[in-house]
Design a protein around this motif. Structure first.
Motif, PDB file in Angstrom:
ATOM      1  N   ALA A   9      -6.888  27.756  24.725  1.00  0.00           N
ATOM      2  CA  ALA A   9      -6.519  28.338  23.427  1.00  0.00           C
ATOM      3  C   ALA A   9      -7.542  27.967  22.354  1.00  0.00           C
ATOM      4  O   ALA A   9      -7.953  28.814  21.546  1.00  0.00           O
ATOM      5  CB  ALA A   9      -5.122  27.864  23.015  1.00  0.00           C
ATOM      6  N   ILE A  10      -7.966  26.712  22.332  1.00  0.00           N
ATOM      7  CA  ILE A  10      -8.966  26.257  21.352  1.00  0.00           C
ATOM      8  C   ILE A  10     -10.286  27.010  21.552  1.00  0.00           C
ATOM      9  O   ILE A  10     -10.900  27.490  20.599  1.00  0.00           O
ATOM     10  CB  ILE A  10      -9.182  24.727  21.471  1.00  0.00           C
ATOM     11  CG1 ILE A  10      -7.929  23.973  21.000  1.00  0.00           C
ATOM     12  CG2 ILE A  10     -10.406  24.280  20.681  1.00  0.00           C
ATOM     13  CD1 ILE A  10      -7.932  22.491  21.324  1.00  0.00           C
ATOM     14  N   LEU A  11     -10.718  27.123  22.814  1.00  0.00           N
ATOM     15  CA  LEU A  11     -11.982  27.804  23.106  1.00  0.00           C
ATOM     16  C   LEU A  11     -11.921  29.281  22.735  1.00  0.00           C
ATOM     17  O   LEU A  11     -12.891  29.848  22.230  1.00  0.00           O
ATOM     18  CB  LEU A  11     -12.334  27.663  24.586  1.00  0.00           C
ATOM     19  CG  LEU A  11     -12.690  26.249  25.056  1.00  0.00           C
ATOM     20  CD1 LEU A  11     -12.902  26.226  26.555  1.00  0.00           C
ATOM     21  CD2 LEU A  11     -13.924  25.735  24.334  1.00  0.00           C
ATOM     22  N   THR A  12     -10.768  29.894  22.981  1.00  0.00           N
ATOM     23  CA  THR A  12     -10.605  31.307  22.641  1.00  0.00           C
ATOM     24  C   THR A  12     -10.731  31.515  21.138  1.00  0.00           C
ATOM     25  O   THR A  12     -11.390  32.453  20.676  1.00  0.00           O
ATOM     26  CB  THR A  12      -9.235  31.822  23.142  1.00  0.00           C
ATOM     27  OG1 THR A  12      -9.175  31.644  24.558  1.00  0.00           O
ATOM     28  CG2 THR A  12      -9.036  33.283  22.823  1.00  0.00           C
ATOM     29  N   MET A  13     -10.130  30.613  20.355  1.00  0.00           N
ATOM     30  CA  MET A  13     -10.241  30.696  18.902  1.00  0.00           C
ATOM     31  C   MET A  13     -11.669  30.454  18.442  1.00  0.00           C
ATOM     32  O   MET A  13     -12.166  31.113  17.532  1.00  0.00           O
ATOM     33  CB  MET A  13      -9.308  29.669  18.246  1.00  0.00           C
ATOM     34  CG  MET A  13      -7.832  29.960  18.435  1.00  0.00           C
ATOM     35  SD  MET A  13      -6.804  28.607  17.812  1.00  0.00           S
ATOM     36  CE  MET A  13      -7.100  28.756  16.056  1.00  0.00           C
ATOM     37  N   ALA A  14     -12.350  29.492  19.076  1.00  0.00           N
ATOM     38  CA  ALA A  14     -13.692  29.099  18.628  1.00  0.00           C
ATOM     39  C   ALA A  14     -14.778  30.080  19.069  1.00  0.00           C
ATOM     40  O   ALA A  14     -15.714  30.346  18.317  1.00  0.00           O
ATOM     41  CB  ALA A  14     -14.015  27.700  19.156  1.00  0.00           C
ATOM     42  N   LEU A  15     -14.644  30.609  20.277  1.00  0.00           N
ATOM     43  CA  LEU A  15     -15.724  31.400  20.872  1.00  0.00           C
ATOM     44  C   LEU A  15     -15.408  32.881  21.033  1.00  0.00           C
ATOM     45  O   LEU A  15     -16.310  33.673  21.303  1.00  0.00           O
ATOM     46  CB  LEU A  15     -16.075  30.834  22.260  1.00  0.00           C
ATOM     47  CG  LEU A  15     -16.429  29.343  22.325  1.00  0.00           C
ATOM     48  CD1 LEU A  15     -16.600  28.911  23.772  1.00  0.00           C
ATOM     49  CD2 LEU A  15     -17.690  29.065  21.526  1.00  0.00           C
ATOM     50  N   GLY A  16     -14.124  33.230  20.918  1.00  0.00           N
ATOM     51  CA  GLY A  16     -13.699  34.594  21.198  1.00  0.00           C
ATOM     52  C   GLY A  16     -13.266  34.716  22.651  1.00  0.00           C
ATOM     53  O   GLY A  16     -13.906  34.130  23.542  1.00  0.00           O
ATOM     54  N   ALA A  17     -12.216  35.471  22.892  1.00  0.00           N
ATOM     55  CA  ALA A  17     -11.653  35.601  24.237  1.00  0.00           C
ATOM     56  C   ALA A  17     -12.664  36.137  25.238  1.00  0.00           C
ATOM     57  O   ALA A  17     -12.637  35.793  26.424  1.00  0.00           O
ATOM     58  CB  ALA A  17     -10.413  36.506  24.197  1.00  0.00           C
ATOM     59  N   GLU A  18     -13.574  36.966  24.764  1.00  0.00           N
ATOM     60  CA  GLU A  18     -14.552  37.582  25.672  1.00  0.00           C
ATOM     61  C   GLU A  18     -15.554  36.561  26.223  1.00  0.00           C
ATOM     62  O   GLU A  18     -16.262  36.835  27.202  1.00  0.00           O
ATOM     63  CB  GLU A  18     -15.316  38.718  24.959  1.00  0.00           C
ATOM     64  CG  GLU A  18     -16.263  38.299  23.864  1.00  0.00           C
ATOM     65  CD  GLU A  18     -15.607  38.011  22.514  1.00  0.00           C
ATOM     66  OE1 GLU A  18     -16.344  37.782  21.539  1.00  0.00           O
ATOM     67  OE2 GLU A  18     -14.345  38.011  22.439  1.00  0.00           O
ATOM     68  N   ASN A  19     -15.595  35.372  25.642  1.00  0.00           N
ATOM     69  CA  ASN A  19     -16.535  34.337  26.082  1.00  0.00           C
ATOM     70  C   ASN A  19     -15.864  33.200  26.852  1.00  0.00           C
ATOM     71  O   ASN A  19     -16.484  32.158  27.082  1.00  0.00           O
ATOM     72  CB  ASN A  19     -17.278  33.766  24.872  1.00  0.00           C
ATOM     73  CG  ASN A  19     -18.182  34.797  24.229  1.00  0.00           C
ATOM     74  OD1 ASN A  19     -18.968  35.445  24.920  1.00  0.00           O
ATOM     75  ND2 ASN A  19     -18.050  34.974  22.933  1.00  0.00           N
ATOM     76  N   PRO A 124     -13.694  19.014  24.857  1.00  0.00           N
ATOM     77  CA  PRO A 124     -13.150  19.194  23.503  1.00  0.00           C
ATOM     78  C   PRO A 124     -11.873  18.407  23.186  1.00  0.00           C
ATOM     79  O   PRO A 124     -11.565  18.208  22.020  1.00  0.00           O
ATOM     80  CB  PRO A 124     -12.897  20.698  23.419  1.00  0.00           C
ATOM     81  CG  PRO A 124     -12.892  21.200  24.810  1.00  0.00           C
ATOM     82  CD  PRO A 124     -13.699  20.255  25.629  1.00  0.00           C
ATOM     83  N   ILE A 125     -11.134  17.944  24.201  1.00  0.00           N
ATOM     84  CA  ILE A 125      -9.879  17.241  23.893  1.00  0.00           C
ATOM     85  C   ILE A 125      -9.914  15.767  24.278  1.00  0.00           C
ATOM     86  O   ILE A 125      -8.887  15.090  24.238  1.00  0.00           O
ATOM     87  CB  ILE A 125      -8.666  17.939  24.547  1.00  0.00           C
ATOM     88  CG1 ILE A 125      -8.741  17.887  26.078  1.00  0.00           C
ATOM     89  CG2 ILE A 125      -8.536  19.377  24.051  1.00  0.00           C
ATOM     90  CD1 ILE A 125      -7.458  18.320  26.767  1.00  0.00           C
ATOM     91  N   LYS A 126     -11.086  15.231  24.590  1.00  0.00           N
ATOM     92  CA  LYS A 126     -11.158  13.870  25.120  1.00  0.00           C
ATOM     93  C   LYS A 126     -10.734  12.792  24.131  1.00  0.00           C
ATOM     94  O   LYS A 126     -10.379  11.693  24.531  1.00  0.00           O
ATOM     95  CB  LYS A 126     -12.562  13.572  25.634  1.00  0.00           C
ATOM     96  CG  LYS A 126     -13.595  13.421  24.539  1.00  0.00           C
ATOM     97  CD  LYS A 126     -14.933  13.010  25.101  1.00  0.00           C
ATOM     98  CE  LYS A 126     -15.928  12.814  23.966  1.00  0.00           C
ATOM     99  NZ  LYS A 126     -17.153  12.209  24.414  1.00  0.00           N
ATOM    100  N   GLU A 127     -10.784  13.079  22.839  1.00  0.00           N
ATOM    101  CA  GLU A 127     -10.424  12.066  21.848  1.00  0.00           C
ATOM    102  C   GLU A 127      -8.961  12.146  21.423  1.00  0.00           C
ATOM    103  O   GLU A 127      -8.530  11.407  20.537  1.00  0.00           O
ATOM    104  CB  GLU A 127     -11.321  12.201  20.609  1.00  0.00           C
ATOM    105  CG  GLU A 127     -12.804  11.996  20.886  1.00  0.00           C
ATOM    106  CD  GLU A 127     -13.137  10.617  21.439  1.00  0.00           C
ATOM    107  OE1 GLU A 127     -12.396   9.657  21.134  1.00  0.00           O
ATOM    108  OE2 GLU A 127     -14.117  10.501  22.187  1.00  0.00           O
ATOM    109  N   PHE A 128      -8.184  13.029  22.042  1.00  0.00           N
ATOM    110  CA  PHE A 128      -6.782  13.196  21.666  1.00  0.00           C
ATOM    111  C   PHE A 128      -5.856  12.593  22.720  1.00  0.00           C
ATOM    112  O   PHE A 128      -6.061  12.765  23.917  1.00  0.00           O
ATOM    113  CB  PHE A 128      -6.434  14.681  21.500  1.00  0.00           C
ATOM    114  CG  PHE A 128      -7.176  15.351  20.384  1.00  0.00           C
ATOM    115  CD1 PHE A 128      -6.849  15.098  19.053  1.00  0.00           C
ATOM    116  CD2 PHE A 128      -8.212  16.241  20.646  1.00  0.00           C
ATOM    117  CE1 PHE A 128      -7.535  15.709  18.018  1.00  0.00           C
ATOM    118  CE2 PHE A 128      -8.907  16.858  19.618  1.00  0.00           C
ATOM    119  CZ  PHE A 128      -8.569  16.591  18.303  1.00  0.00           C
ATOM    120  N   THR A 129      -4.812  11.917  22.240  1.00  0.00           N
ATOM    121  CA  THR A 129      -3.786  11.418  23.145  1.00  0.00           C
ATOM    122  C   THR A 129      -2.885  12.589  23.551  1.00  0.00           C
ATOM    123  O   THR A 129      -2.928  13.665  22.946  1.00  0.00           O
ATOM    124  CB  THR A 129      -2.916  10.346  22.459  1.00  0.00           C
ATOM    125  OG1 THR A 129      -2.193  10.954  21.373  1.00  0.00           O
ATOM    126  CG2 THR A 129      -3.749   9.172  21.955  1.00  0.00           C
TER     127      THR A 129
END
Length: 200
Positions: A9-19, A124-129
């Motif tokens: 979901a984060i990647l889709t928001m950041a890069l666009g679903a097509e990527n 991208p999520i390595k710093e989150f619990t």
């Protein structure tokens, strides 16, 4: 699982679903791929499926000819490593990047597979619990069942991660972020256990 879903979901928001491309890598009928397909369709990302069962079984068969005692963890870790090999092969074909979906809670206690889910070009999520990721998933408006699904390793006859640990992620996360003495399901401190897992 929640980590892959939230990361997608984060990647889709950041890069666009097509990527963003989702890769489903079941080991036989090891897990419910219906949810994974649902996630890809809701996020509008393309996906492919490759069943790794035959590859995994062939490697196990080859290992039967090697004269050494094999512990259960040996076999458990073959599928994640095969999956990562597949992901790198596919990403190279796409000229893309493999995303690591490990989180801070699992990394701290070593609940990941070297050359399996620990691999990836970026994380991208390595710093989150886990607690923080649940909040992120809710904030992003992802379906509750995707985000709050009971985490397990997907192995046959297995139990949830937390039952295996003897403590909850919520307890672990409070220990990581606030130094609160962690109490396990039996009512006793599990600080020494968590520190031991982290050290190993």
């Amino acid at each position: 699982g929640k980590d892959s879903t939230i990361t997608a979901a984060i990647l889709t928001m950041a890069l666009g679903a097509e990527n963003v491309v989702g890769i489903l890598l079941p080991n036989g009928n090891q897990y419910d791929k219906g949810v994974a397909i649902e996630v890809c369709e809701k996020l509008k990302i393309s996906y492919q499926e490759i069943n790794v069962h035959d590859t995994v079984e062939n490697i196990k068969k080859d290992l039967d000819d090697v004269p050494f005692y094999r512990i259960a963890a040996t076999d458990y870790n073959i599928p994640p490593r095969i999956r990562m090999t597949m992901l790198y092969a596919i990403s190279q074909t796409y000229n893309g990047m493999v995303v690591n979906t490990c989180n801070l809670s699992e990394d701290m206690i070593g609940y990941s597979t070297i050359f399996g889910d620990l691999a990836g070009a970026f994380s991208p999520i390595k710093e989150f619990t886990v607690t923080e990721l649940l909040a992120i998933g809710d904030y992003l408006g992802l379906p509750y069942g995707w985000v709050h699904k009971v985490p397990d390793d997907g192995l046959p006859h297995s139990c949830s991660d937390e039952v295996k640990f003897g403590f909850s992620y919520a307890v672990l996360d409070k220990y990581i972020r606030e130094g609160v003495i962690p109490i396990g399901f039996n009512g006793e401190s599990v600080e020494e256990k968590i520190d031991g897992m982290a050290k190993r």
